[in-house]
Enzyme design. Structure first.
Site, PDB file in Angstrom:
ATOM      1  N   VAL A 132       0.861  -1.181   0.000  1.00 61.22           N
ATOM      2  CA  VAL A 132       0.000   0.000   0.000  1.00 61.22           C
ATOM      3  C   VAL A 132       0.895   1.227   0.000  1.00 61.22           C
ATOM      4  O   VAL A 132       1.841   1.318   0.798  1.00 61.22           O
ATOM      5  CB  VAL A 132      -0.908   0.026   1.251  1.00 61.22           C
ATOM      6  CG1 VAL A 132      -1.748   1.297   1.289  1.00 61.22           C
ATOM      7  CG2 VAL A 132      -1.798  -1.206   1.306  1.00 61.22           C
ATOM      8  N   PHE A 133       0.600   2.188  -0.877  1.00 61.30           N
ATOM      9  CA  PHE A 133       1.370   3.431  -0.953  1.00 61.30           C
ATOM     10  C   PHE A 133       0.610   4.550  -0.252  1.00 61.30           C
ATOM     11  O   PHE A 133      -0.573   4.763  -0.497  1.00 61.30           O
ATOM     12  CB  PHE A 133       1.617   3.828  -2.409  1.00 61.30           C
ATOM     13  CG  PHE A 133       2.375   5.122  -2.565  1.00 61.30           C
ATOM     14  CD1 PHE A 133       3.714   5.211  -2.208  1.00 61.30           C
ATOM     15  CD2 PHE A 133       1.759   6.258  -3.074  1.00 61.30           C
ATOM     16  CE1 PHE A 133       4.428   6.395  -2.357  1.00 61.30           C
ATOM     17  CE2 PHE A 133       2.453   7.444  -3.235  1.00 61.30           C
ATOM     18  CZ  PHE A 133       3.794   7.514  -2.868  1.00 61.30           C
ATOM     19  N   GLY A 134       1.325   5.258   0.619  1.00 60.64           N
ATOM     20  CA  GLY A 134       0.761   6.408   1.311  1.00 60.64           C
ATOM     21  C   GLY A 134       1.464   7.681   0.899  1.00 60.64           C
ATOM     22  O   GLY A 134       2.695   7.739   0.857  1.00 60.64           O
ATOM     23  N   TYR A 135       0.681   8.721   0.596  1.00 58.57           N
ATOM     24  CA  TYR A 135       1.244  10.002   0.174  1.00 58.57           C
ATOM     25  C   TYR A 135       0.720  11.150   1.034  1.00 58.57           C
ATOM     26  O   TYR A 135       1.107  12.299   0.844  1.00 58.57           O
ATOM     27  CB  TYR A 135       0.926  10.266  -1.303  1.00 58.57           C
ATOM     28  CG  TYR A 135      -0.557  10.227  -1.631  1.00 58.57           C
ATOM     29  CD1 TYR A 135      -1.328  11.387  -1.578  1.00 58.57           C
ATOM     30  CD2 TYR A 135      -1.180   9.026  -1.960  1.00 58.57           C
ATOM     31  CE1 TYR A 135      -2.686  11.344  -1.862  1.00 58.57           C
ATOM     32  CE2 TYR A 135      -2.528   8.989  -2.246  1.00 58.57           C
ATOM     33  CZ  TYR A 135      -3.277  10.139  -2.192  1.00 58.57           C
ATOM     34  OH  TYR A 135      -4.626  10.108  -2.469  1.00 58.57           O
ATOM     35  N   GLY A 136      -0.143  10.840   1.997  1.00 58.94           N
ATOM     36  CA  GLY A 136      -0.679  11.829   2.943  1.00 58.94           C
ATOM     37  C   GLY A 136      -0.404  11.330   4.352  1.00 58.94           C
ATOM     38  O   GLY A 136       0.730  10.982   4.679  1.00 58.94           O
ATOM     39  N   SER A 137      -1.443  11.235   5.160  1.00 53.07           N
ATOM     40  CA  SER A 137      -1.262  10.838   6.557  1.00 53.07           C
ATOM     41  C   SER A 137      -0.713   9.422   6.714  1.00 53.07           C
ATOM     42  O   SER A 137      -0.126   9.107   7.752  1.00 53.07           O
ATOM     43  CB  SER A 137      -2.574  10.984   7.335  1.00 53.07           C
ATOM     44  OG  SER A 137      -3.571  10.141   6.799  1.00 53.07           O
ATOM     45  N   GLU A 185     -10.187   5.668   4.293  1.00 52.70           N
ATOM     46  CA  GLU A 185     -10.118   6.287   2.969  1.00 52.70           C
ATOM     47  C   GLU A 185     -11.475   6.280   2.256  1.00 52.70           C
ATOM     48  O   GLU A 185     -11.535   6.383   1.038  1.00 52.70           O
ATOM     49  CB  GLU A 185      -9.059   5.578   2.113  1.00 52.70           C
ATOM     50  CG  GLU A 185      -7.698   5.434   2.763  1.00 52.70           C
ATOM     51  CD  GLU A 185      -6.996   6.759   3.033  1.00 52.70           C
ATOM     52  OE1 GLU A 185      -7.267   7.743   2.335  1.00 52.70           O
ATOM     53  OE2 GLU A 185      -6.184   6.801   3.971  1.00 52.70           O
TER      54      GLU A 185
END
Length: 184
Positions: free
Chosen positions: A5-10, A86
């Site tokens: 899983v890619f996270g770009y915010g929190s 999300e």
């Protein structure tokens, strides 16, 4: 088979689910923008906050963190958590994830990422672009069940610094919000 899983915010600073590995890197041809309305975490339906989403941007790199989840049980827990967290993001896409800026070969393929699309029929919380000062004023004022919207922005700015990423959109907004706060 592992799930990524890619996270770009929190998700960069707070995954909220069990994982085996956290890897810093980027995805290509997207940029991080504060165009997604938040009515459940950093704002309310009456006064939405703004959180980040991704928009297609040829040649851009969006830095963040990817999480490897190996066990089927942990994958189930992670997906359950992410579907709630999300839920205002209407798209799930699978992307290539890179760790080396000079490599054309991804470190991992088929990495899951949640995106709030610009399609207002599918994503009722999409706020879209606005002048920097307008976005900053909204972030400075909004608060939701997860706390002040500005806290989200400042934590994102700090998390990006910690992974060695400069994101002008985030830093320009953070500086503008600081100016608004200092003016009272």
């Amino acid at each position: 088979m592992a799930m990524w899983v890619f996270g770009y915010g929190s998700l960069i600073w707070k995954s909220g689910f069990p994982h085996d590995e956290r890897v810093v890197g980027f995805i290509k041809d997207y940029r991080r923008v504060f165009y997604q309305g938040s009515t459940d975490h950093r704002g309310t339906p009456e006064f939405p906050g703004r959180t980040v989403t991704l928009e297609p941007a040829k040649g851009e790199k969006c830095w963040g963190a990817a999480y490897k989840i190996t066990s089927k049980e942990d994958q189930h827990i992670a997906l359950e958590h992410l579907e709630v967290r999300e839920k205002q993001y209407d798209k799930k896409v699978y992307v290539d994830f890179f760790t080396d800026p000079d490599s054309s070969t991804p470190a991992v393929s088929n990495v899951l990422v949640y995106i709030g699309s610009a399609d207002k029929k599918l994503n009722v919380n999409y706020l879209g672009p606005a002048p920097l000062q307008e976005i900053a004023a909204q972030i400075a004022a909004a608060t939701g069940p997860s706390g002040p919207n500005r806290e989200y922005l400042f934590k994102l700015e700090n998390a990006l610094k910690q992974i060695g990423c400069e994101d002008n959109h985030v830093s320009d907004l953070a500086n503008e919000v600081r100016q608004i706060i200092s003016r009272g």
